[in-house]
Design an enzyme around this catalytic site. Structure first.
Site, PDB file in Angstrom:
ATOM      1  N   GLU A   4      -4.803  48.066  -8.695  1.00  0.00           N
ATOM      2  CA  GLU A   4      -5.934  48.954  -8.951  1.00  0.00           C
ATOM      3  C   GLU A   4      -6.972  48.234  -9.807  1.00  0.00           C
ATOM      4  OE1 GLU A   4      -6.441  53.669  -9.911  1.00  0.00           O
ATOM      5  OE2 GLU A   4      -5.221  52.522 -11.295  1.00  0.00           O
ATOM      6  N   GLY A  55      -1.334  50.443 -20.023  1.00  0.00           N
ATOM      7  CA  GLY A  55      -0.059  51.072 -20.343  1.00  0.00           C
ATOM      8  C   GLY A  55       0.902  51.072 -19.185  1.00  0.00           C
ATOM      9  N   ALA A  56       0.394  51.419 -17.983  1.00  0.00           N
ATOM     10  CA  ALA A  56       1.280  51.508 -16.815  1.00  0.00           C
ATOM     11  C   ALA A  56       0.430  51.698 -15.575  1.00  0.00           C
ATOM     12  CB  ALA A  56       2.264  52.668 -16.973  1.00  0.00           C
ATOM     13  N   MET A  57       1.095  51.634 -14.411  1.00  0.00           N
ATOM     14  CA  MET A  57       0.421  51.811 -13.122  1.00  0.00           C
ATOM     15  C   MET A  57       1.340  52.530 -12.153  1.00  0.00           C
ATOM     16  SD  MET A  57      -2.152  51.484 -11.170  1.00  0.00           S
ATOM     17  CE  MET A  57      -2.223  51.958  -9.441  1.00  0.00           C
ATOM     18  N   ASN A  87       2.187  52.710  -9.046  1.00  0.00           N
ATOM     19  CA  ASN A  87       2.596  52.253  -7.714  1.00  0.00           C
ATOM     20  C   ASN A  87       3.680  53.177  -7.166  1.00  0.00           C
ATOM     21  OD1 ASN A  87       1.050  49.822  -8.342  1.00  0.00           O
ATOM     22  ND2 ASN A  87       2.820  49.232  -9.575  1.00  0.00           N
ATOM     23  N   HIS A 115       3.180  60.615 -17.324  1.00  0.00           N
ATOM     24  CA  HIS A 115       1.865  60.449 -16.688  1.00  0.00           C
ATOM     25  C   HIS A 115       2.020  59.746 -15.338  1.00  0.00           C
ATOM     26  CE1 HIS A 115      -2.590  59.411 -16.947  1.00  0.00           C
ATOM     27  NE2 HIS A 115      -2.162  58.536 -16.045  1.00  0.00           N
ATOM     28  N   GLU A 116       2.749  58.641 -15.322  1.00  0.00           N
ATOM     29  CA  GLU A 116       2.906  57.897 -14.061  1.00  0.00           C
ATOM     30  C   GLU A 116       3.705  58.688 -13.043  1.00  0.00           C
ATOM     31  OE1 GLU A 116       0.939  55.448 -13.898  1.00  0.00           O
ATOM     32  OE2 GLU A 116       0.567  55.571 -16.058  1.00  0.00           O
ATOM     33  N   HIS A 160       1.585  61.083 -11.197  1.00  0.00           N
ATOM     34  CA  HIS A 160       0.759  60.438 -10.170  1.00  0.00           C
ATOM     35  C   HIS A 160       1.455  60.375  -8.811  1.00  0.00           C
ATOM     36  CE1 HIS A 160      -2.918  59.147 -11.996  1.00  0.00           C
ATOM     37  NE2 HIS A 160      -2.347  58.426 -12.936  1.00  0.00           N
ATOM     38  N   GLU A 187      -6.623  60.703 -12.662  1.00  0.00           N
ATOM     39  CA  GLU A 187      -6.305  60.402 -14.054  1.00  0.00           C
ATOM     40  C   GLU A 187      -6.379  61.616 -14.976  1.00  0.00           C
ATOM     41  OE1 GLU A 187      -4.805  57.878 -14.604  1.00  0.00           O
ATOM     42  OE2 GLU A 187      -5.368  56.527 -12.982  1.00  0.00           O
TER      43      GLU A 187
END
Length: 856
Positions: free
Chosen positions: A126, A272-274, A276, A306-307, A310, A329
């Site tokens: 991203e 912080g994170a993603m 995927n 949070h992740e 998503h 987000e």
């Protein structure tokens, strides 16, 4: 030429031409330390006879074959695009390329562990970086299936979006003595390219599973580098993940949409994170090798949740273009805080949200670069700079306000219907609003226009009149807006009345929830009530607005801040006081007094951390220059005193010591730091572990009491990735102009420096007690800005331009130099100008605060 950019207009045009079916991606990771072999076969439909392009960033393209026709790479490949002409109704394209590893945290990042020499890889795609690994139509609305085949050393873990298959033996491309293997993954569902992923290397792994709401067994994995595995608390990560799964599946009424869920903690991560799909990557700073604050532990939980959110909002349903990034987000930020508060031990998560996220949002929303939550995104450069406090924190705050307005039940029902209708598709703002209107019965057109499509933050002030008996005769809420963003908005908010009890505590005795709109709102239900000691607007923090206290309430709040029983109410008062300093309404020196007099009674770790960070900013930039040295000494003395008196081993003690080291400025402070380091001085319950030792050393370096010899010795004892980053930060902290110039030059000239070293060098660069050492650095910094933007990747350019902005100077000279640069570079890229404009805005705000402090 497009370079590596892509405009929205181009994306719309391409989506009208192309419908993508599938990608088959073959990667060989055994070809050497700088590049890897990438073969992509993509199948797609197109308008017959049309022309378009596919994206690829690669040092060499070996072959391009379209529908069996060989194309000359030298002709069709330029910048980041392969031109495709004469398309058929159904097409097959195969691209063979040598792609490059990075050390910038973009594309396929390659890291060598200094502890054992092992190689670790991970992808970060991203916004537009899957094209650094394979040929791809790089835009979120061209979804497809992705099937990865990966060749790597046999002993590695190889992880992607789908479950890892059994490997088969393969030949190592460059070293016959190393056994290699090939992993052939199943195709993914139809997803966007930016949430595909590959993580490979000798990661340590822990495994578990859970049962989804639809009865499927979902495999769980938790990964980190081998040299960190002794510190890895995978069981806690799994426990938090299970809580999140149960909460979200029950809340949304939609089972987890993917086949497995791996969480990988990777080195030198930019964020912080993603999210995927099924293969979430996190910063490995969440693997705690030393003691961390409770605030950081809570933040890790929020990030995990949070992740996970998503997987539904962003991965299952994805925005059509990046102007609706907030759909991803803001929602994940809001719902992860809700999950943290209701499904984990951190039940005060909304206090954390008010202290940290709201502060971020308010700061961002008062910059010249502020923008509506639904932002105008013209191209990829625009979206890169829009991962900001508006897209995350303001959007989440506005969603919290929306829930208060339409009701939680209607909101959740609308979101569930949205997932059901748009699963595996792409959406825009009206798609969500349609479902929320259907479930709530409210017309959200005006709400959207005022909250999502305009920028700026409102300020709310109470006006209270009483009779001779202290009974309220008039209660009005006044709403104002900045001239640049004059929208007045509707707010659903709480109004709290707080009075002193027999124990001397300020506790809530009454609360009203009201709708506020327009310039003035009369609150009739509060008339005839007795005036309390403290009137608190936005009690429970439902609304997104800056609040002010009336004169009587302010006096009580300052005197009794530490005695307010509700931590969220305290956080709101802290925030109101800080906003008034930033706006030049209250002298920064009085804020310093407020913090030093009340922080020891604060119970919430994030509130402590946020407030002490604001204390540092107030002292170093907002206090009048003449008063700054004395204020710095007084703060250091007081923090040391409070640390000695804090509960042994407490989070408060730990934070006070950390911030004392950051603000140390006298020989007495130096002596305490040295004593803590060598053990001649102790604080009950305080362990000087590896990371705290680095922070104490940095405090000594800041004061000229330690230098290269001590840094090198400490690094020799901690020659790890984190140790090298800490050493880079300490070296850049040396309080001389020469060291600051050298720090800047090291990141501008050395294109091999990895992202984490650049980031930490910047943190040391701006760590000063005497900011005048930075004055000679202003000109070389500004000379480097354009070159860095044009020559380096986006994330590295951002790290340098933001991280090395000499903000501590906070001087007229700095303001004028930066303003002159902007005037001379009116044609610079808008995203670059935005970064510089934000730095200038910070300096201008500091100068206004200094003037207010000097005139107090």
């Amino acid at each position: 030429m497009p370079g590596e950019n892509l405009t929205r207009a181009e994306a719309v045009e391409r989506a009208d031409v192309v419908t993508v079916d599938s990608y088959a991606i073959d990667l060989d990771l055994t070809t050497g330390p700088t590049t890897f072999a990438s073969t992509t076969t993509v199948r797609f439909a197109a308008a017959p006879g049309a022309a378009t392009f596919i994206d690829l960033v690669a040092p060499a393209v070996r072959s391009v074959v379209l529908n069996g026709r060989e194309l000359d790479p030298a002709v069709v490949f330029a910048d980041s695009r392969i031109a495709l002409e004469g398309l058929a109704a159904e097409n097959e394209l195969t691209v063979v390329a040598d792609c490059a590893y990075t050390n910038t945290g973009e594309g396929l990042h390659r890291f060598v562990d200094p502890v054992d020499g092992e190689v670790y890889l991970y992808t970060q795609f991203e916004v537009p970086d899957s094209r650094r690994v394979f040929a791809v139509f790089e835009q979120p609305d061209l979804k497809a299936t992705y099937q990865f085949t990966v060749t790597a050393p046999e002993y590695w873990e190889v992880v992607s979006n789908e479950p890892t298959p059994a490997p088969v033996a393969a030949t190592h491309a460059t070293d016959a003595s190393v056994k290699a293997a090939t992993w052939t993954f199943a195709p993914t569902p139809r997803i966007s390219s930016y949430i595909t992923a590959l993580v490979a290397g000798p990661y340590a792994v822990e495994r578990s599973s859970l049962t989804s709401a639809d009865g499927r067994e979902i495999a769980l994995g938790a990964f980190c580098r081998k040299s960190l595995s002794e510190y890895f608390d995978a069981d806690y990560i799994f426990e938090t993940t299970r809580k999140g799964f149960e909460f979200y599946e029950n809340l949304f009424g939609v089972p987890y949409p993917f086949t497995k869920y791996d969480q990988l903690f990777v080195p030198e991560y930019n964020m912080g994170a993603m999210e995927n799909a099924g293969c979430v990557t996190f910063t490995e700073s969440y693997v705690f090798r030393s003691k961390v604050t409770d605030a950081v532990r809570e933040r890790r939980v929020v990030t995990i949740l949070h992740e996970l959110a998503h997987m539904w909002f962003g991965d299952l349903v994805t925005m059509k273009w990046w102007n609706d990034l907030w759909l991803n987000e803001s929602f994940a930020e809001y719902i992860s805080t809700l999950a943290t508060a209701e499904a984990t031990e951190y039940d005060a998560a909304w206090t954390t949200f008010a202290a940290m996220e709201k502060a971020w949002a308010y700061r961002q929303d008062q910059l010249p670069s502020t923008h509506p939550i639904v932002a105008e995104i013209r191209d990829l450069e625009d979206v890169q700079v829009n991962f900001d406090g508006i897209t995350y924190a303001k959007g989440a705050s506005v969603l919290k306000q929306l829930v208060a307005w339409v009701g939680r039940e209607a909101f959740v029902a609308g979101v569930s219907a949205y997932f059901g209708k748009h699963a595996w598709g792409n959406t825009e703002l009206p798609d969500l609003l349609t479902e929320l209107e259907a479930t709530s019965g409210r017309d959200l057109t005006e709400w959207s226009a005022k909250w999502l499509e305009t920028a700026g933050v409102n300020t709310l002030r109470p006006h209270v009149e009483t009779d001779s008996h202290g009974r309220i005769t008039s209660f009005t809420v006044e709403q104002t807006a900045p001239a640049e963003w004059p929208t007045l908005r509707p707010h659903r908010l709480g109004i709290g009345f707080y009075s002193l009890n027999d124990a001397g505590k300020l506790e809530r005795v009454h609360r009203a929830e009201v709708d506020v709109d327009g310039e003035r709102t009369d609150v009739l239900e509060l008339v005839e009530l007795d005036r309390p000691a403290l009137v608190l607007l936005n009690d429970d923090d439902l609304a997104y607005a800056k609040i002010r206290l009336d004169e009587e309430s302010l006096a009580v709040a300052v005197q009794y801040l530490s005695q307010i029983t509700d931590p969220l109410a305290r956080s709101l008062v802290w925030g109101s006081a800080w906003d008034a300093v930033r706006d030049g309404e209250t002298p920064a020196s009085s804020y310093v007094d407020l913090v030093l007099g009340n922080i020891a009674a604060e119970t919430e770790s994030t509130t402590v951390r946020t407030t002490l960070n604001q204390l540092v900013l107030a002292i170093r930039q907002y206090v009048a220059p003449g008063a700054r040295p004395g204020t710095l000494v007084r703060a250091g003395d007081r923090l040391a005193e409070l640390a000695r008196g804090a509960e042994a081993g407490s989070d408060l003690q730990f934070q006070l010591v950390k911030f004392f080291a950051h603000l140390a400025s006298t020989q007495e402070h130096v002596a305490l730091l040295q004593g803590l380091m060598d053990g001649s001085t102790t604080l009950d319950g305080l362990e000087i572990d590896t990371d705290l030792r680095w922070e104490l050393l940095e405090g000594l370096v800041l004061n000229g009491a330690a230098g290269e010899e001590e840094i090198a010795a400490t690094l020799a004892e901690d020659d790890t990735a984190t140790g090298r980053q800490s050493a880079a930060r300490a070296r850049a902290t040396v309080p001389t102009t020469g060291s600051k110039l050298a720090a800047l030059e090291s990141v501008v000239s050395d294109s091999e420096a990895p992202n984490a070293i650049i980031r930490n060098t910047g943190l040391g660069f701006v760590h000063v007690n005497d900011a005048t050492v930075l004055a000679p650095v202003v000109e070389p910094y500004l000379d480097a800005v354009l070159r860095v933007w044009e020559e380096r990747s986006y994330h590295i350019a951002e790290e340098i331009i933001e991280g090395f902005y000499p903000a501590p100077l906070a001087s007229v000279e700095l303001r004028d130099a930066v303003a002159a640069w902007l005037a001379d570079h009116e044609d610079a890229a808008p995203a670059l100008r935005r970064l510089v404009v934000e730095g200038l805005a910070g300096t201008e705000r500091a100068l206004r605060a200094q003037a207010a402090d000097a005139g107090a």
